[in-house]
Motif scaffolding. Sequence first.
Motif, short mmCIF file in Angstrom:
data_model
loop_
_atom_site.label_atom_id
_atom_site.label_comp_id
_atom_site.label_asym_id
_atom_site.label_seq_id
_atom_site.Cartn_x
_atom_site.Cartn_y
_atom_site.Cartn_z
N ALA A 88 36.51 44.54 37.31
CA ALA A 88 37.62 45.51 37.25
C ALA A 88 38.93 44.80 36.96
N LEU A 89 39.13 43.63 37.56
CA LEU A 89 40.33 42.84 37.27
C LEU A 89 40.40 42.49 35.78
N ASN A 90 39.27 42.09 35.22
CA ASN A 90 39.24 41.73 33.80
C ASN A 90 39.66 42.91 32.92
N GLN A 91 39.22 44.10 33.29
CA GLN A 91 39.59 45.29 32.54
C GLN A 91 41.09 45.58 32.67
N ILE A 92 41.62 45.38 33.86
CA ILE A 92 43.06 45.58 34.06
C ILE A 92 43.86 44.62 33.20
N LEU A 93 43.43 43.36 33.16
CA LEU A 93 44.14 42.36 32.35
C LEU A 93 44.08 42.71 30.87
N ARG A 94 42.91 43.17 30.42
CA ARG A 94 42.78 43.55 29.01
C ARG A 94 43.68 44.74 28.69
N THR A 95 43.70 45.73 29.56
CA THR A 95 44.53 46.92 29.35
C THR A 95 46.01 46.55 29.40
N LEU A 96 46.36 45.67 30.33
CA LEU A 96 47.74 45.20 30.44
C LEU A 96 48.18 44.50 29.17
N ALA A 97 47.30 43.69 28.60
CA ALA A 97 47.64 42.96 27.36
C ALA A 97 48.00 43.91 26.24
N ILE A 98 47.27 45.01 26.14
CA ILE A 98 47.54 45.99 25.09
C ILE A 98 48.92 46.62 25.28
N GLU A 99 49.24 46.98 26.52
CA GLU A 99 50.53 47.60 26.79
C GLU A 99 51.68 46.62 26.59
N VAL A 100 51.53 45.41 27.13
CA VAL A 100 52.60 44.43 27.07
C VAL A 100 52.94 44.04 25.63
N ALA A 101 51.94 44.04 24.77
CA ALA A 101 52.16 43.65 23.37
C ALA A 101 53.18 44.55 22.67
N ARG A 102 53.35 45.76 23.17
CA ARG A 102 54.27 46.70 22.53
C ARG A 102 55.73 46.34 22.80
N THR A 103 56.02 45.75 23.95
CA THR A 103 57.41 45.46 24.31
C THR A 103 57.70 43.97 24.40
N ARG A 104 56.67 43.15 24.58
CA ARG A 104 56.82 41.70 24.68
C ARG A 104 55.76 41.06 23.79
N PRO A 105 55.96 41.09 22.48
CA PRO A 105 54.92 40.69 21.53
C PRO A 105 54.51 39.22 21.62
N GLU A 106 55.31 38.40 22.29
CA GLU A 106 54.95 36.98 22.40
C GLU A 106 54.38 36.64 23.78
N ALA A 107 54.23 37.64 24.63
CA ALA A 107 53.67 37.41 25.97
C ALA A 107 52.15 37.32 25.90
N ILE A 108 51.59 36.53 26.79
CA ILE A 108 50.14 36.33 26.84
C ILE A 108 49.64 36.74 28.23
N ILE A 109 48.61 37.57 28.25
CA ILE A 109 47.98 38.00 29.50
C ILE A 109 46.58 37.39 29.52
N ALA A 110 46.21 36.75 30.62
CA ALA A 110 44.91 36.08 30.64
C ALA A 110 44.32 36.04 32.04
N GLY A 111 42.99 36.02 32.07
CA GLY A 111 42.25 35.76 33.29
C GLY A 111 41.71 34.34 33.23
N LEU A 112 41.56 33.70 34.39
CA LEU A 112 41.13 32.30 34.43
C LEU A 112 39.94 32.13 35.37
N HIS A 113 38.92 31.45 34.88
CA HIS A 113 37.78 31.07 35.72
C HIS A 113 37.92 29.59 36.03
N PRO A 114 38.22 29.23 37.29
CA PRO A 114 38.52 27.83 37.60
C PRO A 114 37.30 26.94 37.78
N GLY A 115 36.10 27.52 37.76
CA GLY A 115 34.91 26.75 38.08
C GLY A 115 34.72 26.71 39.58
#
Length: 237
Positions: free
Chosen positions: A156-183
């Motif tokens: 569910a977190l991964n889906q939130i991050l993906r959805t957030l990336a789509i929205e953020v791209a509209r107002t902050r086109p150089e921003a990067i949204i990412a999830g991290l798997h640290p091992g």
Amino acid sequence: MTSAVVVGASGGIGRALVERIATSGAFDRVFALSRAGIEGGPGIVTGQIDLADEQSIREAASRVAEEGPVGLAIVASGMLHGPGVSPEKALKAIDPVAMTQLFAVNTIGPALVAKHMVPLLPRTGRSVFAALSARVGSISDNRLGGWYGYRASKAALNQILRTLAIEVARTRPEAIIAGLHPGTVRTGLSNPFRPDADSPDTVAPEEAAANLLTVLNALTVADSGGIFAWDGQQVPP
């Protein structure tokens, strides 16, 4: 220059991230936010935050905003086990109270941090909002089953991050949204489930922090919305 923010700074990975970011000199200051609180240091501003309390998150974001824009925000908190919470080995072990706790910490908390911290990212120029996810949150990579609540909360977190990336791209086109798997990191979260401490399959928090920051530094806008492992490889959805 801008500020960096680490939420969950009292945890093993969070504390290591704070120290590494602070010593890098890439930001004017690092806000180290956690529920328990930690000791500060040069370039480190400590503060309290409770992911289960939106007012706490709102107040923390207000304090950060007073110092200007945020170039990097990382949610380094997470829950796998705790009092009354443990990974389920079978369907019959699902407990609604435990599952609610997992979603509150692993999914809803990071979403609320994004709600109040993402508006602090600059509208122009590269910036990053990231959250610790897990490979077990991948639906297509699930071959072992079990761990219903943890897997689902990270998916569910991964889906939130993906959805957030789509929205953020509209107002902050150089921003990067990412999830991290640290091992598998030698912290309290993984302690009951990891191999021997000297296993090559585990890393110290300091090494994990270095790996994750290397990954974030290499990401581009085209990667926004993805989940990436400690070695830079993208985790399948």
